[in-house]
Scaffold this active site. Structure first.
Site, PDB file in Angstrom:
ATOM      1  N   HIS A 100     -15.102  20.863  16.162  1.00 44.62           N
ATOM      2  CA  HIS A 100     -13.683  21.210  16.024  1.00 44.62           C
ATOM      3  C   HIS A 100     -13.437  21.992  14.733  1.00 44.62           C
ATOM      4  O   HIS A 100     -12.603  22.917  14.703  1.00 44.62           O
ATOM      5  CB  HIS A 100     -12.816  19.957  16.041  1.00 44.62           C
ATOM      6  CG  HIS A 100     -12.704  19.327  17.391  1.00 44.62           C
ATOM      7  ND1 HIS A 100     -12.094  18.109  17.593  1.00 44.62           N
ATOM      8  CD2 HIS A 100     -13.113  19.741  18.615  1.00 44.62           C
ATOM      9  CE1 HIS A 100     -12.135  17.812  18.889  1.00 44.62           C
ATOM     10  NE2 HIS A 100     -12.753  18.783  19.521  1.00 44.62           N
TER      11      HIS A 100
ATOM     12  N   ASN B  90     -17.366  11.710  21.362  1.00 46.15           N
ATOM     13  CA  ASN B  90     -17.072  12.777  20.404  1.00 46.15           C
ATOM     14  C   ASN B  90     -18.285  13.192  19.584  1.00 46.15           C
ATOM     15  O   ASN B  90     -18.129  13.829  18.538  1.00 46.15           O
ATOM     16  CB  ASN B  90     -15.949  12.335  19.460  1.00 46.15           C
ATOM     17  CG  ASN B  90     -14.616  12.234  20.170  1.00 46.15           C
ATOM     18  OD1 ASN B  90     -14.211  13.130  20.895  1.00 46.15           O
ATOM     19  ND2 ASN B  90     -13.936  11.116  19.985  1.00 46.15           N
TER      20      ASN B  90
ATOM     21  N   HIS C 158     -18.329  16.577  17.905  1.00 45.60           N
ATOM     22  CA  HIS C 158     -17.004  17.177  18.018  1.00 45.60           C
ATOM     23  C   HIS C 158     -16.293  17.333  16.673  1.00 45.60           C
ATOM     24  O   HIS C 158     -15.507  18.267  16.504  1.00 45.60           O
ATOM     25  CB  HIS C 158     -16.130  16.363  18.972  1.00 45.60           C
ATOM     26  CG  HIS C 158     -16.465  16.568  20.417  1.00 45.60           C
ATOM     27  ND1 HIS C 158     -17.725  16.333  20.932  1.00 45.60           N
ATOM     28  CD2 HIS C 158     -15.707  16.994  21.470  1.00 45.60           C
ATOM     29  CE1 HIS C 158     -17.713  16.608  22.233  1.00 45.60           C
ATOM     30  NE2 HIS C 158     -16.513  17.003  22.575  1.00 45.60           N
TER      31      HIS C 158
ATOM     32  N   GLU D 280     -21.589  19.654  27.136  1.00 41.11           N
ATOM     33  CA  GLU D 280     -21.022  18.331  27.366  1.00 41.11           C
ATOM     34  C   GLU D 280     -21.906  17.503  28.303  1.00 41.11           C
ATOM     35  O   GLU D 280     -21.973  16.281  28.196  1.00 41.11           O
ATOM     36  CB  GLU D 280     -19.604  18.447  27.937  1.00 41.11           C
ATOM     37  CG  GLU D 280     -18.592  19.082  26.994  1.00 41.11           C
ATOM     38  CD  GLU D 280     -18.129  18.143  25.875  1.00 41.11           C
ATOM     39  OE1 GLU D 280     -18.694  17.042  25.734  1.00 41.11           O
ATOM     40  OE2 GLU D 280     -17.197  18.527  25.142  1.00 41.11           O
TER      41      GLU D 280
ATOM     42  N   LYS E  77      -7.085  12.502  28.250  1.00 42.98           N
ATOM     43  CA  LYS E  77      -6.739  13.104  26.962  1.00 42.98           C
ATOM     44  C   LYS E  77      -6.027  14.426  27.217  1.00 42.98           C
ATOM     45  O   LYS E  77      -6.555  15.309  27.902  1.00 42.98           O
ATOM     46  CB  LYS E  77      -7.989  13.352  26.119  1.00 42.98           C
ATOM     47  CG  LYS E  77      -8.499  12.139  25.379  1.00 42.98           C
ATOM     48  CD  LYS E  77      -9.601  12.551  24.411  1.00 42.98           C
ATOM     49  CE  LYS E  77     -10.067  11.398  23.574  1.00 42.98           C
ATOM     50  NZ  LYS E  77     -11.119  11.808  22.611  1.00 42.98           N
TER      51      LYS E  77
ATOM     52  N   HIS F 235     -15.540  25.956  23.355  1.00 44.51           N
ATOM     53  CA  HIS F 235     -15.614  24.565  22.906  1.00 44.51           C
ATOM     54  C   HIS F 235     -17.046  24.032  23.003  1.00 44.51           C
ATOM     55  O   HIS F 235     -17.557  23.411  22.064  1.00 44.51           O
ATOM     56  CB  HIS F 235     -14.670  23.701  23.732  1.00 44.51           C
ATOM     57  CG  HIS F 235     -14.752  22.247  23.420  1.00 44.51           C
ATOM     58  ND1 HIS F 235     -14.394  21.723  22.194  1.00 44.51           N
ATOM     59  CD2 HIS F 235     -15.183  21.185  24.167  1.00 44.51           C
ATOM     60  CE1 HIS F 235     -14.581  20.407  22.190  1.00 44.51           C
ATOM     61  NE2 HIS F 235     -15.057  20.063  23.376  1.00 44.51           N
TER      62      HIS F 235
ATOM     63  N   GLU G  18      -9.622   4.814  23.295  1.00 47.24           N
ATOM     64  CA  GLU G  18     -10.551   5.198  22.227  1.00 47.24           C
ATOM     65  C   GLU G  18     -10.426   4.304  20.986  1.00 47.24           C
ATOM     66  O   GLU G  18     -10.348   4.777  19.855  1.00 47.24           O
ATOM     67  CB  GLU G  18     -10.354   6.669  21.837  1.00 47.24           C
ATOM     68  CG  GLU G  18     -11.569   7.283  21.155  1.00 47.24           C
ATOM     69  CD  GLU G  18     -11.455   8.787  20.979  1.00 47.24           C
ATOM     70  OE1 GLU G  18     -11.416   9.239  19.838  1.00 47.24           O
ATOM     71  OE2 GLU G  18     -11.426   9.498  22.007  1.00 47.24           O
TER      72      GLU G  18
ATOM     73  N   ARG H 236       9.727  12.142  30.399  1.00 44.79           N
ATOM     74  CA  ARG H 236       8.915  11.006  29.919  1.00 44.79           C
ATOM     75  C   ARG H 236       7.794  10.617  30.875  1.00 44.79           C
ATOM     76  O   ARG H 236       7.285   9.500  30.838  1.00 44.79           O
ATOM     77  CB  ARG H 236       9.797   9.810  29.586  1.00 44.79           C
ATOM     78  CG  ARG H 236      10.779  10.106  28.464  1.00 44.79           C
ATOM     79  CD  ARG H 236      11.611   8.880  28.108  1.00 44.79           C
ATOM     80  NE  ARG H 236      12.501   9.200  26.983  1.00 44.79           N
ATOM     81  CZ  ARG H 236      13.711   9.735  27.109  1.00 44.79           C
ATOM     82  NH1 ARG H 236      14.183  10.024  28.321  1.00 44.79           N
ATOM     83  NH2 ARG H 236      14.446  10.001  26.054  1.00 44.79           N
TER      84      ARG H 236
ATOM     85  N   LYS I  95     -18.866   9.315  32.083  1.00 41.53           N
ATOM     86  CA  LYS I  95     -17.533   9.407  31.485  1.00 41.53           C
ATOM     87  C   LYS I  95     -16.612   8.311  32.031  1.00 41.53           C
ATOM     88  O   LYS I  95     -15.877   7.658  31.279  1.00 41.53           O
ATOM     89  CB  LYS I  95     -16.937  10.793  31.775  1.00 41.53           C
ATOM     90  CG  LYS I  95     -15.542  11.052  31.178  1.00 41.53           C
ATOM     91  CD  LYS I  95     -15.571  11.220  29.685  1.00 41.53           C
ATOM     92  CE  LYS I  95     -14.213  11.525  29.072  1.00 41.53           C
ATOM     93  NZ  LYS I  95     -13.819  12.937  29.169  1.00 41.53           N
TER      94      LYS I  95
ATOM     95  N   ARG J 160     -15.409   4.556  23.354  1.00 43.87           N
ATOM     96  CA  ARG J 160     -15.048   5.903  23.828  1.00 43.87           C
ATOM     97  C   ARG J 160     -15.219   6.953  22.732  1.00 43.87           C
ATOM     98  O   ARG J 160     -15.451   8.134  23.027  1.00 43.87           O
ATOM     99  CB  ARG J 160     -13.614   5.923  24.370  1.00 43.87           C
ATOM    100  CG  ARG J 160     -13.254   7.281  24.952  1.00 43.87           C
ATOM    101  CD  ARG J 160     -11.948   7.278  25.708  1.00 43.87           C
ATOM    102  NE  ARG J 160     -11.637   8.615  26.190  1.00 43.87           N
ATOM    103  CZ  ARG J 160     -10.614   8.928  26.974  1.00 43.87           C
ATOM    104  NH1 ARG J 160      -9.776   7.985  27.386  1.00 43.87           N
ATOM    105  NH2 ARG J 160     -10.408  10.175  27.354  1.00 43.87           N
TER     106      ARG J 160
END
Length: 360
Positions: free
Chosen positions: A250, A243, A246, A183, A141, A263, A235, A119, A225, A239
């Site tokens: 994606h 993206n 993205h 990026e 992330k 990517h 997010e 955990r 960032k 935030r």
């Protein structure tokens, strides 16, 4: 060495170290390690280059390793199991530390493993690609891909620190360097127009791996960032602007098969789609869109969508995205060059017009 801070409203704040020769500076690592048990997760490309140097820096620590295949197609639950196998086999405790030594795939997988094992154990990001240094290693992330959607399985889990050693970029191939620049360009487009102007002027220096230019680009990207993550860790608001491109990107990565496009390459094409849609909404003009396409071209990035993907395929894949709510496709667009929108509910007809009309 530059030290930046990701300032969160809790005890999860952490430093980003940026400089040369950092991998050999043992104190940067040991001050963030909780016990003698350390697991290094890396890949088959990076291990021969930098694993021994890291092991030397860790001296008398119990350093175990997991070396995964290199590529987005291996960012799966199946390969994540190999990390858990080693943690359990070596009887690692809750005080152990996991070090992710690699690009975005290794950082995402290593962080997710650290979030899940008992955990939550400590982890350190040592990004070895430009893309990872300026983006994916910062912000917490973590996760893996699924055949039906990229990064849909994961967790927010912050590292103890990020160590961005500029020297490791010496072994980065040109394609990966350009992918990272996608990026970097993003920060200029969404919130830092002065940086975008600097990039347009200095792109030849970046492609030529000028040390000063790269150091400046990495630092300014990380500042951007860190500011966004510090304002919105999970997010729920601003935030999401990180993206930009993205959702389209994606879809391209998933639809083309993970690993076909890097990517950053998919994000470059996706951002051009987003710019086209922003123009259709009246937010950008032709000159703005042409400028955006030009800066990606200058970075040796693709701007032409894959011909094999149909509009229906895009829409199906874009419907599986973390920003969507109540079945509505939501994307980040540009209200102006240098200013991103919050997620916008996209009218299907307008989306189809962009998917059919933008050809690069």
């Amino acid at each position: 060495m530059k030290e930046l801070q990701v300032a969160l409203n809790n005890d999860r704040s952490y430093p980003i170290y940026i400089g040369s020769g950092l991998l050999a500076q043992a104190d940067l690592l040991t001050r963030h390690i909780r016990s003698k048990q350390v697991l290094v997760v890396t890949n088959e490309t990076i291990a021969p280059l930098y694993l021994a140097k890291l092991q030397t820096a860790l001296g008398d620590y119990q350093v175990e390793t997991v070396i995964l295949p290199d590529g987005e197609q291996y960012k799966t639950l199946q390969y994540l199991e190999k990390v858990f196998d080693q943690l359990l086999a070596k009887k690692f405790s809750r005080n152990a530390t996991l070090i992710a030594l690699g690009g975005g795939v290794i950082g995402d997988m290593g962080g997710f493993a650290a979030a899940c094992y008992q955990r939550g154990i400590a982890f350190i990001q040592i990004p070895t690609t430009l893309l990872a240094q300026v983006d994916s290693s910062v912000g917490g992330k973590t996760g893996v891909n699924h055949p039906l959607g990229k990064n849909m399985i994961g967790a927010f889990y912050q590292p103890q620190c990020v160590i961005a050693d500029a020297d490791v970029l010496d072994t980065l191939d040109d394609r990966q360097l350009s992918a990272g620049l996608a990026e970097v360009i993003k920060y200029g487009l969404i919130r830092d127009p002065g940086f975008l102007e600097w990039l347009e002027t200095n792109m030849p220096k970046l492609l030529a791996r000028d040390k000063d230019a790269l150091a400046y680009a990495i630092e300014r990207s990380c500042v951007n960032k860190a500011e966004v993550v510090g304002e919105d860790e999970f997010e729920s608001g601003v935030r999401a602007t990180l993206n930009l491109g993205h959702t389209f990107g994606h879809a391209i990565e998933t639809g083309s098969g993970y690993g076909h496009y890097l990517h950053g390459e998919a994000v470059a094409i996706g951002t051009c789609f987003a710019a086209d849609l922003s123009r259709r909404l009246g937010w950008l003009n032709d000159a703005d869109v042409n400028r955006i396409i030009a800066v990606f071209k200058a970075a040796n990035l693709p701007v032409t969508p894959p011909k094999e993907m149909t509009t229906e395929h895009y829409v199906d894949l874009m419907a599986v995205d973390k920003k969507n709510i109540d079945g509505k496709i939501r994307v980040i667009l540009l209200e102006a060059v240098g200013k991103a929108s919050l997620p916008v509910n996209v009218d299907l007809a307008q989306l189809q017009a962009t998917l059919n009309g933008y050809a690069g």
